[in-house]
Design a protein around this motif. Structure first.
Motif, short mmCIF file in Angstrom:
data_model
loop_
_atom_site.label_atom_id
_atom_site.label_comp_id
_atom_site.label_asym_id
_atom_site.label_seq_id
_atom_site.Cartn_x
_atom_site.Cartn_y
_atom_site.Cartn_z
N LEU A 97 0.88 -1.19 -0.03
CA LEU A 97 0.18 -0.06 0.06
C LEU A 97 0.87 1.36 0.04
O LEU A 97 0.24 2.23 -0.77
N ARG A 98 1.93 1.35 0.84
CA ARG A 98 2.79 2.45 0.78
C ARG A 98 3.38 2.77 -0.63
O ARG A 98 3.60 3.86 -0.97
N ILE A 99 3.67 1.54 -1.41
CA ILE A 99 4.10 1.88 -2.72
C ILE A 99 3.06 2.23 -3.84
O ILE A 99 3.17 2.93 -4.48
N VAL A 100 2.14 1.36 -3.66
CA VAL A 100 0.95 1.90 -4.58
C VAL A 100 0.43 3.35 -4.40
O VAL A 100 0.18 3.95 -5.36
N ASP A 101 0.14 3.84 -3.31
CA ASP A 101 -0.46 4.82 -2.83
C ASP A 101 -0.38 5.34 -1.32
O ASP A 101 -1.18 5.32 -0.84
N ALA A 102 0.78 5.90 -1.07
CA ALA A 102 1.00 6.20 0.50
C ALA A 102 0.09 7.27 0.84
O ALA A 102 -0.12 7.45 1.97
N GLY A 103 -0.37 8.09 -0.25
CA GLY A 103 -1.38 9.22 0.26
C GLY A 103 -2.70 8.43 0.88
O GLY A 103 -3.24 9.29 1.56
N ARG A 104 -2.78 7.29 0.68
CA ARG A 104 -4.03 6.79 1.57
C ARG A 104 -3.90 6.62 3.02
O ARG A 104 -4.91 6.80 3.69
N LEU A 105 -2.64 6.77 3.24
CA LEU A 105 -2.10 6.76 4.57
C LEU A 105 -1.93 8.16 5.22
O LEU A 105 -2.03 8.05 6.49
N ASN A 106 -1.40 8.89 4.41
CA ASN A 106 -1.05 10.16 4.84
C ASN A 106 -1.31 11.17 3.57
O ASN A 106 -0.39 11.21 2.82
N PRO A 107 -2.16 12.00 3.70
CA PRO A 107 -2.68 12.77 2.43
C PRO A 107 -1.52 13.94 2.22
O PRO A 107 -1.26 14.35 1.20
N ASP A 108 -0.72 14.14 3.23
CA ASP A 108 0.43 15.15 3.23
C ASP A 108 1.78 14.62 2.78
O ASP A 108 2.76 15.40 2.70
N THR A 109 1.83 13.12 2.37
CA THR A 109 3.08 12.65 2.24
C THR A 109 3.52 13.21 0.79
O THR A 109 2.84 13.86 -0.15
N ILE A 110 5.01 13.39 0.66
CA ILE A 110 5.44 13.67 -0.54
C ILE A 110 5.83 12.34 -1.52
O ILE A 110 6.46 12.78 -2.67
N MET A 111 5.73 11.06 -1.07
CA MET A 111 5.66 9.97 -1.86
C MET A 111 4.94 9.85 -2.59
O MET A 111 3.72 10.24 -2.62
N PRO A 112 5.38 9.79 -4.18
CA PRO A 112 4.35 9.84 -5.36
C PRO A 112 3.59 8.44 -5.26
O PRO A 112 4.26 7.32 -4.66
N PRO A 113 2.24 8.40 -5.78
CA PRO A 113 2.00 7.18 -5.74
C PRO A 113 2.17 6.53 -6.92
O PRO A 113 2.43 6.86 -8.29
#
Length: 150
Positions: A97-113
């Motif tokens: 999930l963190r690789i697929v779309d980290a934004g689902r866990l943290n909307p403010d993440t800078i990690m791209p989906p």
């Protein structure tokens, strides 16, 4: 704003390797809590290929922000957690999930989906409608990160 800017940066950096990007339709997946428990491909990935993706500065771009057990790689990032011990901290489903779309866990993440194509702003023309990594590549990265135990 930081997240949108990051998507632009990652998209621009991905262009040199765009021929390596997947042309597939996204495979369906289910999020359960903080994980995608089932492999996107229905089978485990290859850890050696996953390591190559993580270390590749034209494909995975992981070392742009993360550091890890890659003594041969210079200039590793310090904006995100170290990948060392990732397999001890998170399950395969949590890593996925963190690789697929980290934004689902943290909307403010800078990690791209890496496996989402909807709802993104200012994506490079060559990547519109395409994930950064294919389902197989995601599984390869998950397989590799799961081997990184403390």
């Amino acid at each position: 704003m930081r997240r949108r800017l990051w998507c632009v940066i990652v998209a621009a950096l991905c262009l040199p390797g765009a021929s390596l990007r997947a042309q597939e339709a996204l495979r369906p997946y289910a999020v359960t809590g903080d994980a995608i428990t089932a492999a996107l491909t229905g089978q485990a990935g290859d850890a050696m290929r996953g390591r190559a993706i993580v270390a590749n500065r034209q494909l995975g771009l992981c070392l742009l922000c993360h550091s890890g057990p890659f003594p041969e790689e210079r200039f590793q990032g310090n904006l995100a957690p170290s990948l060392a011990g990732a397999g001890s901290r998170w399950s395969e489903g949590q890593l996925r999930l963190r690789i697929v779309d980290a934004g689902r866990l943290n909307p403010d993440t800078i990690m791209p989906p890496y496996y989402r194509i909807q709802g993104l702003d200012r994506v490079a023309r060559g990547l519109v409608g395409k994930p950064i990594l294919s389902a197989e590549q995601i599984e390869d990265v998950v397989a590799f990160l799961a081997t990184l135990k403390e």
